[in-house]
Design an enzyme around this catalytic site. Structure first.
Site, short mmCIF file in Angstrom:
data_model
loop_
_atom_site.label_atom_id
_atom_site.label_comp_id
_atom_site.label_asym_id
_atom_site.label_seq_id
_atom_site.Cartn_x
_atom_site.Cartn_y
_atom_site.Cartn_z
N ASP A 28 -5.64 8.73 10.27
CA ASP A 28 -4.14 8.20 10.77
C ASP A 28 -3.76 8.53 12.02
OD1 ASP A 28 -3.87 7.22 7.93
OD2 ASP A 28 -3.14 9.06 7.06
N GLU A 72 0.80 -1.22 -0.07
CA GLU A 72 0.07 0.06 -0.10
C GLU A 72 0.95 1.25 -0.02
OE1 GLU A 72 -2.69 0.47 3.09
OE2 GLU A 72 -3.09 -1.84 3.16
#
Length: 262
Positions: free
Chosen positions: A59, A48
């Site tokens: 995040d 990824e």
């Protein structure tokens, strides 16, 4: 390389896949390419590539810091295709991105440039299938995988509609909240995977929190893929220089690859 090929290989070997995440442009553009090479060489089955964003609300602190460094160094969205092109061909390369960046670039243009670079698909954490008509059309036009997320809070109806729109695999967000390495894996994850399997035959990747080989082995016992991000980013944030980070990444990837093979 397509995501389905990677999962066919790992299933034939009777194990889960290891998915490694790193933001493009971190620690530098060239070193992000080197880091991905290191992960592939040491056992990562799927990569990824994170697309740095100025407001990464989902995040955790490690990935936020890495994205911030890349942006302050001048990273631009178009450079993600340079990274993908440099590392594609050996394992599937997916981009994980907030949807605003794709819309700003142009959905059709993004899909075309990504496919031309050799990319396999997108993981879109803040896009739901109900609002993804433009992406569904673009991904069909360029034969790209599309990976949407399910979470412990997802209803069975939401899980069913989400997996129906997925291609490649389904991303099971195993804990609520932001990403980050944790001392223990989520107790909700096995149940989420079980609920998701009731609605799809697609592989299910489990993300958020894995930091070592033991945790990778635990998640691999019920998931089709173990997704590791913050621990990989930490290889560079917690070392004094990039070469040391590369060495630490090689060691961590080897440990994680061993974990999914237990």
């Amino acid at each position: 390389m397509r995501t389905a090929e990677a999962f066919a290989k790992t299933r034939a070997e009777g194990r889960a896949a290891l998915v490694g995440y790193l933001p493009a442009g971190f620690p530098t553009l060239a070193d992000s390419i080197k880091a991905i090479d290191i992960m592939i060489e040491n056992g990562a089955d799927i990569i990824e590539v994170g697309l740095p964003y100025s407001d990464p609300v989902m995040d955790g602190p490690a990935i936020q810091k890495a994205a911030d460094r890349a942006l302050h160094a001048g990273f631009r969205t178009s450079q993600v295709f340079e990274v993908v092109e440099a590392v594609s061909g050996r394992v599937p390369i997916l981009i994980m991105t907030y949807w605003n960046l794709v819309e700003r670039y142009g959905t059709g243009r993004f899909a075309a440039d990504f496919a031309a670079a050799g990319g396999a698909g997108l993981i879109t954490p803040d896009l739901i299938p109900d609002e993804a008509d433009e992406w569904l059309a673009a991904s069909d036009a360029h034969d790209l995988d599309r990976v949407f997320l399910v979470a412990p809070s997802s209803t069975d109806e939401r899980i069913a509609s989400t997996v129906a729109a997925c291609r490649g695999f389904v991303y099971a967000q195993s804990v609520m909240g932001v990403t980050g390495a944790r001392s223990a894996t989520s107790t909700a994850a096995p149940k989420l995977v079980e609920r998701t399997r009731a609605h799809t035959d697609l592989p299910i990747g489990v993300g958020l929190g894995v930091r070592d080989g033991d945790q990778a082995a635990e998640v691999a016992s019920y998931g089709d893929a173990v997704i590791v991000g913050s621990a990989i980013v930490g290889c560079y944030l917690e070392t004094d220089d990039v070469p040391s980070g590369h060495q630490r990444l090689a060691e961590l990837t080897t440990e994680l690859a061993g974990g999914v093979r237990r």
